[in-house]
Design an enzyme around this catalytic site. Structure first.
Site, PDB file in Angstrom:
ATOM      1  N   GLY A 154       0.873  -1.186   0.000  1.00 49.59           N
ATOM      2  CA  GLY A 154       0.000   0.000   0.000  1.00 49.59           C
ATOM      3  C   GLY A 154       0.899   1.221   0.000  1.00 49.59           C
ATOM      4  N   THR A 235       7.674  -3.954  10.052  1.00 54.39           N
ATOM      5  CA  THR A 235       7.383  -2.654  10.686  1.00 54.39           C
ATOM      6  C   THR A 235       5.869  -2.469  10.791  1.00 54.39           C
ATOM      7  OG1 THR A 235       7.492  -1.601   8.514  1.00 54.39           O
ATOM      8  CG2 THR A 235       9.473  -1.453   9.872  1.00 54.39           C
ATOM      9  N   ARG A 237       2.890  -5.062  12.194  1.00 51.35           N
ATOM     10  CA  ARG A 237       2.372  -5.507  13.489  1.00 51.35           C
ATOM     11  C   ARG A 237       3.077  -6.810  13.867  1.00 51.35           C
ATOM     12  NH1 ARG A 237       0.896  -1.112  14.035  1.00 51.35           N
ATOM     13  NH2 ARG A 237      -1.172  -0.279  14.485  1.00 51.35           N
ATOM     14  N   GLU A 266       4.601  -6.850  22.657  1.00 51.46           N
ATOM     15  CA  GLU A 266       5.260  -5.568  22.899  1.00 51.46           C
ATOM     16  C   GLU A 266       4.905  -5.122  24.306  1.00 51.46           C
ATOM     17  OE1 GLU A 266       4.466  -2.581  19.898  1.00 51.46           O
ATOM     18  OE2 GLU A 266       5.007  -3.979  18.338  1.00 51.46           O
ATOM     19  N   HIS A 285       8.967  -0.023  18.176  1.00 47.46           N
ATOM     20  CA  HIS A 285       7.747   0.502  17.532  1.00 47.46           C
ATOM     21  C   HIS A 285       7.823   2.032  17.379  1.00 47.46           C
ATOM     22  CE1 HIS A 285       3.241  -0.576  16.811  1.00 47.46           C
ATOM     23  NE2 HIS A 285       3.595   0.455  16.069  1.00 47.46           N
ATOM     24  N   ILE A 286       8.822   2.467  16.603  1.00 47.22           N
ATOM     25  CA  ILE A 286       9.011   3.914  16.395  1.00 47.22           C
ATOM     26  C   ILE A 286       8.807   4.292  14.931  1.00 47.22           C
ATOM     27  CG2 ILE A 286      10.575   4.329  18.341  1.00 47.22           C
ATOM     28  CD1 ILE A 286      12.653   4.275  15.632  1.00 47.22           C
TER      29      ILE A 286
HETATM   30  C1  DGY Z   1       0.308   2.987  13.328  1.00 44.97           C
HETATM   31  O1  DGY Z   1       0.080   4.136  12.929  1.00 44.97           O
HETATM   32  O2  DGY Z   1      -0.465   2.045  13.101  1.00 44.97           O
HETATM   33  C2  DGY Z   1       1.527   2.791  14.150  1.00 44.97           C
HETATM   34  O3  DGY Z   1       1.988   1.495  14.108  1.00 44.97           O
HETATM   35  C3  DGY Z   1       1.279   3.184  15.573  1.00 44.97           C
HETATM   36  O4  DGY Z   1       0.508   2.222  16.196  1.00 44.97           O
END
Ligand code: DGY
Length: 319
Positions: A154, A235, A237, A266, A285-286
């Site tokens: 996407g 990056t 989930r 997490e 998770h940044i």
């Molecule tokens: C999102 O925007 O989904 C990021 O992973 C923050 O949760």
């Protein structure tokens, strides 16, 4: 009108809310709210602006039917029971688009860091082990001309593919339910089956939503189809990969390396073997954590709250 905000958000979004005459309450504790605390806070407010892992499930939504809007500071909404929100008529908003570049940067950073064992080398320096000038030790692998395989191409995957083509002339293949014609036309991306993606990619990068269909899709069977020289990047989930199977795949040489901005669970437990592996890079998770992106997300989230409180259609809604 009053909005409850589960974590501090950038000033740009807060200002918009306050200029619209909306009273804001911000949860400033470092710990997450329990489900009961979230319900009791929301009962005193007309809207919820939620970031982080709060479960917006059926029991929450039934207890807080009065909410005029739930606005997420994220693009992902796997923590929301979308059907329940629809049935109860509670609009839910998210923040798509604005975080694509920053999240793709995070995937790119992980990919390159893993390929050159950068996180591991840094840890060795901190331990006093500077001496890496051994011509045969700690060698990385190069990305030039390799194949990038994207699961869920996407907006974020598109940005990553552009970077990989520009920097390393990588070939891009992808697996989606439908075709991404723009990516095919502009990037020459080729749609393949999931098995072909696993078998042909030098780097597999996950950009799909977490759904029942994608939960645990990267398990032992999937890793065993990947090239022993390949790198796995997630990056999206943590629930998309089975973490014990990933550990085993790395230990058994089914794959070469892994870079994760999302883990399962997490936060990651401190003794997790992934933290000690040379060909692994872990971030907490940044993906979207830049000044610019978080400010832009806060603006969309605030606009969703303002629209919801007025009874207008949300600018960006998932329900
Ligand atoms: C999102 O925007 O989904 C990021 O992973 C923050 O949760």
């Amino acid at each position: 009108m009053k909005v409850f905000i589960t974590r501090n958000i950038p000033a740009t979004g807060l200002q918009l809310l306050r200029e619209a005459g909306i009273e804001t309450t911000i949860w400033t504790d470092r710990r997450d709210l329990t489900p009961d605390e979230l319900i009791s806070r929301c009962k005193e407010h007309d809207a919820l602006l939620s970031s982080g892992p709060n479960k917006i499930d059926r029991s929450f939504l039934e207890a807080c039917k009065h909410l005029k809007v739930v606005s997420l500071l994220s693009v992902g909404y796997d923590n929301v029971d979308v059907e329940a929100a629809k049935t109860l008529g509670i609009p839910v908003g998210n923040t798509p688009g604005v975080l694509s570049g920053a999240t793709a940067d995070t995937a790119f950073l992980l990919m390159l860091s893993v390929s050159r064992k950068a996180f591991f080398m840094h840890k060795e320096i901190l331990k006093g082990n500077w001496n890496f000038w051994d011509p045969t030790a700690n060698l990385g692998i190069e990305l030039n001309g390799k194949t990038l395989g994207i699961l869920g191409l996407g907006k974020i995957g598109f940005e990553l593919a552009k970077k990989c083509i520009g920097a390393y002339d990588m070939k891009v293949i992808y697996h989606n339910r439908g075709r991404n014609e723009e990516a095919e036309k502009k990037l020459g991306a080729v749609r393949v089956s999931f098995d072909e993606l696993l078998q042909q990619s030098d780097v597999v990068s996950v950009h799909t939503a977490l759904t029942p269909e994608t939960t645990g899709i990267f398990d032992k069977a999937a890793f065993s189809k990947m090239k022993p020289s390949s790198i796995f990047i997630n990056t999206a989930r943590g629930g998309v990969h089975n973490e014990p199977d990933l550990v085993a795949a790395l230990q058994n040489g089914m794959i070469w390396g892994a870079g994760l901005d999302v883990t399962n669970p997490e936060p990651m437990e401190p003794g997790n073997p992934l933290l000690e592996m040379p060909n692994v890079a872990i971030l907490p998770h940044i993906g979207s954590a830049t000044e610019e992106t978080r400010a832009a997300m806060s603006v969309i989230a605030a606009r969703n709250v303002i629209a919801g409180l007025k009874g207008d259609k949300l600018p960006h809604s998932v329900v």
